[in-house]
Scaffold this active site. Structure first.
Site, PDB file in Angstrom:
ATOM      1  N   GLY A   1      43.207  44.241 -23.833  1.00 32.09           N
ATOM      2  CA  GLY A   1      44.258  44.845 -23.014  1.00 32.09           C
ATOM      3  C   GLY A   1      45.648  44.617 -23.567  1.00 32.09           C
TER       4      GLY A   1
ATOM      5  N   ASN B   1      49.952  53.041 -32.034  1.00 33.94           N
ATOM      6  CA  ASN B   1      48.666  52.904 -31.353  1.00 33.94           C
ATOM      7  C   ASN B   1      48.591  53.855 -30.164  1.00 33.94           C
ATOM      8  OD1 ASN B   1      46.412  52.094 -29.967  1.00 33.94           O
ATOM      9  ND2 ASN B   1      46.892  49.909 -30.003  1.00 33.94           N
TER      10      ASN B   1
ATOM     11  N   CYS C   1      44.411  52.847 -27.748  1.00 31.42           N
ATOM     12  CA  CYS C   1      43.823  51.664 -27.124  1.00 31.42           C
ATOM     13  C   CYS C   1      43.075  52.079 -25.862  1.00 31.42           C
ATOM     14  CB  CYS C   1      44.873  50.622 -26.754  1.00 31.42           C
ATOM     15  SG  CYS C   1      44.107  49.193 -25.945  1.00 31.42           S
TER      16      CYS C   1
ATOM     17  N   ILE D   1      39.253  54.544 -37.577  1.00 30.27           N
ATOM     18  CA  ILE D   1      39.289  54.884 -36.174  1.00 30.27           C
ATOM     19  C   ILE D   1      39.551  53.635 -35.324  1.00 30.27           C
ATOM     20  CG2 ILE D   1      37.759  56.869 -36.371  1.00 30.27           C
ATOM     21  CD1 ILE D   1      35.420  55.088 -35.489  1.00 30.27           C
TER      22      ILE D   1
ATOM     23  N   GLY E   1      33.788  49.217 -38.739  1.00 30.04           N
ATOM     24  CA  GLY E   1      32.498  48.728 -39.197  1.00 30.04           C
ATOM     25  C   GLY E   1      32.431  48.253 -40.624  1.00 30.04           C
TER      26      GLY E   1
HETATM   27  C1  LIG Z   1      39.326  42.091 -30.383  1.00 27.85           C
HETATM   28  C2  LIG Z   1      39.940  43.364 -30.888  1.00 27.85           C
HETATM   29  C3  LIG Z   1      41.273  43.639 -30.614  1.00 27.85           C
HETATM   30  C4  LIG Z   1      41.848  44.811 -31.057  1.00 27.85           C
HETATM   31  N1  LIG Z   1      43.174  45.051 -30.805  1.00 27.85           N
HETATM   32  C5  LIG Z   1      43.758  46.178 -31.301  1.00 27.85           C
HETATM   33  C6  LIG Z   1      45.144  46.411 -31.128  1.00 27.85           C
HETATM   34  O1  LIG Z   1      45.859  45.607 -30.554  1.00 27.85           O
HETATM   35  N2  LIG Z   1      45.677  47.566 -31.623  1.00 27.85           N
HETATM   36  C7  LIG Z   1      44.911  48.489 -32.290  1.00 27.85           C
HETATM   37  O2  LIG Z   1      45.411  49.514 -32.732  1.00 27.85           O
HETATM   38  N3  LIG Z   1      43.591  48.281 -32.487  1.00 27.85           N
HETATM   39  C8  LIG Z   1      42.992  47.150 -32.010  1.00 27.85           C
HETATM   40  N4  LIG Z   1      41.655  46.943 -32.244  1.00 27.85           N
HETATM   41  C9  LIG Z   1      40.875  47.930 -33.007  1.00 27.85           C
HETATM   42  C10 LIG Z   1      40.761  47.529 -34.480  1.00 27.85           C
HETATM   43  O3  LIG Z   1      42.017  47.463 -35.081  1.00 27.85           O
HETATM   44  C11 LIG Z   1      39.866  48.514 -35.246  1.00 27.85           C
HETATM   45  O4  LIG Z   1      40.439  49.787 -35.194  1.00 27.85           O
HETATM   46  C12 LIG Z   1      38.465  48.589 -34.683  1.00 27.85           C
HETATM   47  O5  LIG Z   1      38.036  47.320 -34.248  1.00 27.85           O
HETATM   48  C13 LIG Z   1      37.457  49.136 -35.689  1.00 27.85           C
HETATM   49  O6  LIG Z   1      37.319  48.312 -36.802  1.00 27.85           O
HETATM   50  P1  LIG Z   1      36.140  47.203 -36.953  1.00 27.85           P
HETATM   51  O7  LIG Z   1      34.858  47.900 -36.644  1.00 27.85           O
HETATM   52  O8  LIG Z   1      36.249  46.728 -38.360  1.00 27.85           O
HETATM   53  O9  LIG Z   1      36.419  46.133 -35.965  1.00 27.85           O
HETATM   54  C14 LIG Z   1      41.064  45.753 -31.792  1.00 27.85           C
HETATM   55  C15 LIG Z   1      39.726  45.475 -32.070  1.00 27.85           C
HETATM   56  C16 LIG Z   1      39.151  44.295 -31.625  1.00 27.85           C
HETATM   57  C17 LIG Z   1      37.706  44.038 -31.952  1.00 27.85           C
END
Ligand SMILES: Cc1cc2nc3c(=O)[nH]c(=O)nc-3n(C[C@H](O)[C@H](O)[C@H](O)COP(=O)(O)O)c2cc1C
Ligand SMILES: Cc1cc2nc3c(=O)[nH]c(=O)nc-3n(C[C@H](O)[C@H](O)[C@H](O)COP(=O)(O)OP(=O)(O)OC[C@H]3O[C@@H](n4cnc5c(N)ncnc54)[C@H](O)[C@@H]3O)c2cc1C
Ligand SMILES: Cc1cc2nc3c(=O)[nH]c(=O)nc-3n(C[C@H](O)[C@H](O)[C@H](O)COP(=O)(O)OP(=O)(O)OC[C@H]3O[C@@H](n4cnc5c(N)ncnc54)[C@H](O)[C@@H]3O)c2cc1C
Ligand SMILES: Cc1cc2nc3c(=O)[nH]c(=O)nc-3n(C[C@H](O)[C@H](O)[C@H](O)COP(=O)(O)O)c2cc1C
Ligand code: FES
Ligand code: FES
Lengths: 309, 260, 309, 260
Positions: free
Chosen positions: C72, C127, C130, C191, C244
């Site tokens: 959040g 962003n 979210c 993404i 991923g």
């Molecule tokens: C715990 C957590 C917090 C995240 N916080 C943000 C955020 O503050 N702003 C944002 O643009 N994306 C946020 N994301 C999304 C990641 O930046 C990323 O786009 C997404 O997790 C996909 O990549 P991954 O599969 O390598 O985790 C968050 C993801 C996770 C898991």
């Protein structure tokens, strides 16, 4: 009393588990492994007016916790299904759901009309969500109006209840669910596959000949749960839930989110006995969790959460 | 078709990246037809997701043993190499239609042409043919001398020619080079398994009828998902079908029946 | 010559790997484990004008091959970030990307203006995706017009290039990508997480206090590859790819699909050394695959496929 | 903080669904503070995805051994039970801030109150307190007699009271029932770990300052992802912060510092 019984329009199911469309052919292969009468229902492969050749191979690719497929609705065509596949299924005392697809609204209408007159067909699943064909398929499933119009058309000719199979590749699934409900759908099936892709880094080429494909399997379960939960809050017709069911708890999870019955797809490929095994495990797990009858838990999360909102 | 947790009896690297896995279990007794395959779940759970199709290489019914030979390609086969004696490997099989050994009579001659990991299923076939008193001639193709496997086993069953692409062992060249040198009446039937280009070349060069074994990426392995179809060269006159499923109609087809 | 070098607007990266926003805080924790100078860039947690408390716990849940989060957008607020986090990062010679969020367009503008004036900030990541906040976030990212207007607003005040972070929870990601490109975006990040949910079958309640959350991790990679590939065909500005990435081949896969650089999120939680390890493995894998320089493979699948179409 | 593939030395079910896992590796030498935890990767790959936080229960620095005690809850701990001696378990730690043993002087008295799998971290604490010549009194709560574990080990270190909910062993009731019976000057400090309702009850009943250890679902385990926050009862006067991260600011907090 049968604790596993669930009842949906056109479907009196002795247990909530059916194989998902496209993952079980027309039943003949799995019938060699177990008695199909054990199933709650059977949902067969998509049927189109004409025979379809489908896409070139490779048609499947593995992904983390899931798989992609781009079969492309290959099927022997309406006449063949009417003449061979559906009659063969008459030996079973299980509700049959026929998944139908087409290029044009007119195609859907024709298949729906013909199929719904077959005596052992209990319901139609309107496939407006296949991501693997250029025409038809998903094109009908991404806009509420188009989806609603097709639903009306098919409802007008169908002798049996119509379940509309929704695509998860949309911004607002609730809008589409509401639209098809208003258009007269008797139920919803959700979710179809998520559009995905894999590239072979050795060749720099997509693994699938069709390049993109539909993502299914355990990986997509959280998306299915979320969508079913959202739709359940806004729509009254029952939902057949699917997407990543591999374990008995997954069935309960989808039902608590709002599904009245469930379909098992990819899991059949990993364990060909997946459906009967899951059915066999249901009661013991219900006992552990203190669930008296399965119909009690349909949408239970939605109702609990709406009380505490 | 059975699903069974078979037990690893032995695992051995018989050539670089080529492993022989011996499994024991009741279903070994069902594995009667060479060219059939088993669908192997490398690991419980979802990592990897899908089963891997591997050909039956040998069966010892008395000892309830099934032998597979596989090459490490990706995640699944990599993981399979980590299995140790006593570990369980979940096997679904036997699947598909195999090589018909019974079409040959005593004293007739079969030529078996195998390339790389297309070789393993030919071994069980060779054994069955020899049991039926059929003469077996084998041509096995590898990239280089170090890659050669099963030579001794095939030699025990009949004349065996090795080809290597770099000439480090046997004839230099491809299996088809050796195959083409056979005179017209040297064989009554051929059986082949290997990479697509090899199958195509063998089919073209063949002077007799024969059987080929195909590969395709698979989902279900039993004909339900339509992942693994190939086109018939001539649509089936009875059913009008234009395709075959490699997992259930194949993986072995009459040469010329389907497009390679 | 540095074979790993990639150049994007505002970002001269010695390797293509950055931690993804929200998975790396403001760098201080991982700095205890390794030298942050090894990274290609650093993308920090979303910053909003005011401090945000975020959602109640539990905020994470595990799913097959992935995880859900509903943090959040908790963050200490713009002033704190300006006073503490960004100055702390000055010790590193690595491009810094600041992810920004807000309830109102005006909020975004204010944060963008302030942050882009900080001397060690190389780019802004907008962003609009979210899924875990009621206002702002994804609401700006699901309609091309809204996304475009916000992009224009932020571009008008930003002193540094602006990357718009897209949501995968949309019917047509290409339309949104095109709209923000036209609105002046310097690049795209894609993404963000897929909206998902998990239900605890023991309690019938959602595992996350926020009920739904964002799905990340290996499970979503095929969706990321597909979306990057689609967008790459229709948009010219560079893409930072994410979703991923766990293995070195995943980096190559996203780059072949069209990403010019990549971000690693969830993998940091499983292996805290994920980023430097992946960077270390890149060259050896490039050698195996015959890749001379990484910039050669950006969008390679798209160009090969378009030739054979 | 190190990431290391530790080796399983022994695994043993010490009570129904409660396992003691002994791991050996260099990082055991780093595990100096009781109440800290390690983040355990149960399996290479993505099944399960996340690490599991488990408290340090005991450390044998000389033998490079770390002991964890865990209860089987779900997928991850289930899978962990399948580990056999020689298998590798990837461990990230030590993480977080533990129980301060040094705040007590010789001959002072600490009371340790543990419930269920909140008990393991108290054992390493008890050992360190005894080493410092602090008197240790322990109250351990279980559901029923069969669930009792570590009783002998704690008894060796000081007076130990067992409570069971059904009265099948020790005092019938909850740990707080035993705790409340202690006279005002019986202890100088309390340390507690266990389920939330127990922590709340202990905090309410306490007649001295103390330390509590909290649990929350975690992502990173080192303070970067903000999965595991809890609210401060009074915002930090210096930084103005209103929350704490359980993984890095905790899991141990001064009683009253954060909302339970
Ligand atoms: C715990 C957590 C917090 C995240 N916080 C943000 C955020 O503050 N702003 C944002 O643009 N994306 C946020 N994301 C999304 C990641 O930046 C990323 O786009 C997404 O997790 C996909 O990549 P991954 O599969 O390598 O985790 C968050 C993801 C996770 C898991
Ligand atoms: C009927 C049949 C029999 C076979 N017999 C043998 C054998 O005896 N020995 C042997 O070494 N190999 C055999 N193969 C090939 C073997 O199935 C693949 O090498 C193996 O599946 C690769 O898995 P992986 O995990 O190593 O690769 P990955 O790249 O991780 O596999 C990803 C996915 O692609 C599939 N796949 C990849 N390559 C192939 C392929 N060539 N054919 C079919 N699916 C593939 C995998 O099954 C899996 O679903 C056979 C294939 C078929 C169809
Ligand atoms: C700092 C700390 C120390 C702990 N020490 C111990 C210990 O020494 N012994 C012990 O038995 N247990 C301990 N726990 C609880 C333990 O982490 C969980 O029981 C365990 O993670 C459950 O994993 P699972 O795979 O069995 O369950 P699953 O339900 O499969 O877990 C799913 C996800 O939820 C998380 N999760 C589930 N329950 C908890 C929980 N109670 N706390 C935190 N995360 C949870 C898991 O880590 C995982 O990410 C500790 C928790 C924390 C936060
Ligand atoms: C190989 C394959 C073929 C499919 N064919 C169809 C189809 O013809 N019609 C349809 O509506 N859905 C089809 N689907 C989608 C499934 O019915 C199901 O919605 C989806 O796979 C999600 O369930 P799962 O995760 O349990 O597989 C197919 C899925 C797979 C994997
Ligand atoms: S693999 Fe499913 S039909 Fe062949
Ligand atoms: S688990 Fe990531 S901040 Fe605590």
């Amino acid at each position: 009393m049968n604790r596993l019984q669930v009842n949906l329009p056109g479907l009196s199911m002795k247990n909530p588990v059916m194989p998902a469309s496209g993952c079980f052919g027309f039943g003949q292969e799995y019938a060699k492994l177990y008695d199909l009468n054990r199933l709650g229902a059977i949902c067969v492969k998509a049927v189109t007016i004409e025979e379809r050749r489908g896409n070139p191979t490779p048609r499947v690719a593995e992904t983390p916790g899931g798989m992609l497929n781009a079969i492309g609705l290959q099927n022997p065509g309406l006449q063949h299904v009417l003449a061979h596949e559906l009659p063969w299924l008459e030996q079973y005392d299980v509700p049959i759901i026929v998944n139908i697809a087409g290029n044009e609204p007119e195609d859907y209408r024709e298949v729906a009309k013909a199929v719904s007159q077959v005596k052992n067909v209990s319901a139609i699943e309107l496939n407006i969500s296949c991501p693997n064909v250029k025409e038809g398929g998903i094109a009908f499933g991404t806009h509420p109006d188009t989806a609603a119009r097709l639903t009306e058309l098919v409802k007008a000719v169908s002798q049996v209840p119509v379940y509309v199979k929704l695509s998860p590749n949309v911004t607002d699934i609730v809008a589409i669910a509401k639209a098809v409900e208003q258009a007269g759908a008797d139920g919803l099936s959700m979710i179809n596959t998520l559009l995905g892709m894999r590239i072979d880094v050795k060749s720099s080429l997509p693994v699938l000949a069709n390049r993109t494909g539909g993502l299914s399997g355990a990986a997509i379960k959280p998306v299915a749960v979320r969508m079913i939960y959202e739709v359940r809050q806004h729509v009254d017709i029952p939902i057949i839930g699917m997407g990543g069911i591999f374990e008995v708890d997954d069935i309960l999870e989808l039902m608590m989110a709002g599904a009245s019955a469930v379909a098992v797809g990819t899991a059949n490929f990993i364990d060909p006995f997946a459906c009967p095994k899951l059915i066999d495990q249901l009661e013991a797990r219900m006992d552990e969790l203190g669930i008296a009858t399965l119909s009690d838990i349909i949408g239970r999360s939605v109702s609990i959460c709406s009380q505490t909102r | 078709m059975i699903v069974e947790n078979m037990q690893v009896v032995a695992q051995e690297e018989i050539a670089p990246s080529i492993f022989r896995l011996r499994l024991s279990g009741d279903c070994a007794g069902e594995m009667k037809i060479p060219g059939q395959f088993v669908h192997v779940q490398v690991e419980q759970g979802i990592n990897p997701t899908l089963r891997r199709p591997l050909s039956i290489c040998d069966v010892d019914v008395e000892n309830r043993e099934l032998t597979l030979i596989y090459r490490v390609e990706g995640k699944g086969t990599k993981r399979l190499t980590e299995k140790r004696p006593g570990d369980a490997v979940n096997v679904f099989g036997p699947l598909g239609k195999g090589f018909p050994a019974e079409v040959l009579k005593e004293k007739q001659t079969a030529v078996l042409i195998g390339g790389g990991v297309g070789i393993p299923p030919l071994y069980y076939l060779a054994k069955q043919l020899v049991n039926r008193d059929v003469n077996v001639m084998t041509i096995l193709g590898f990239r280089t001398a170090a890659d050669v496997f099963l030579e001794k086993e095939f030699t025990a069953l009949g004349e065996t020619v090795i080809t290597t692409e770099d000439g480090t062992k046997g004839l230099k060249g491809y299996v088809t080079d050796a195959f083409r040198q056979l005179p017209e009446n040297a064989y009554d039937l051929f059986y082949t398994c290997g990479p697509k280009p090899m199958l195509q070349a063998v089919e073209t060069a063949a002077l007799s009828p024969g059987y080929i074994s195909l590969e395709e990426r698979m989902g279900c392995g039993i004909g339900a998902c339509l992942a693994c179809v190939c086109d018939l060269t001539v649509p089936d006159s009875q059913s009008g079908k234009k395709y075959r499923k490699i997992c259930s109609d194949g993986p072995v087809f009459r040469a010329g029946e389907v497009m390679i």
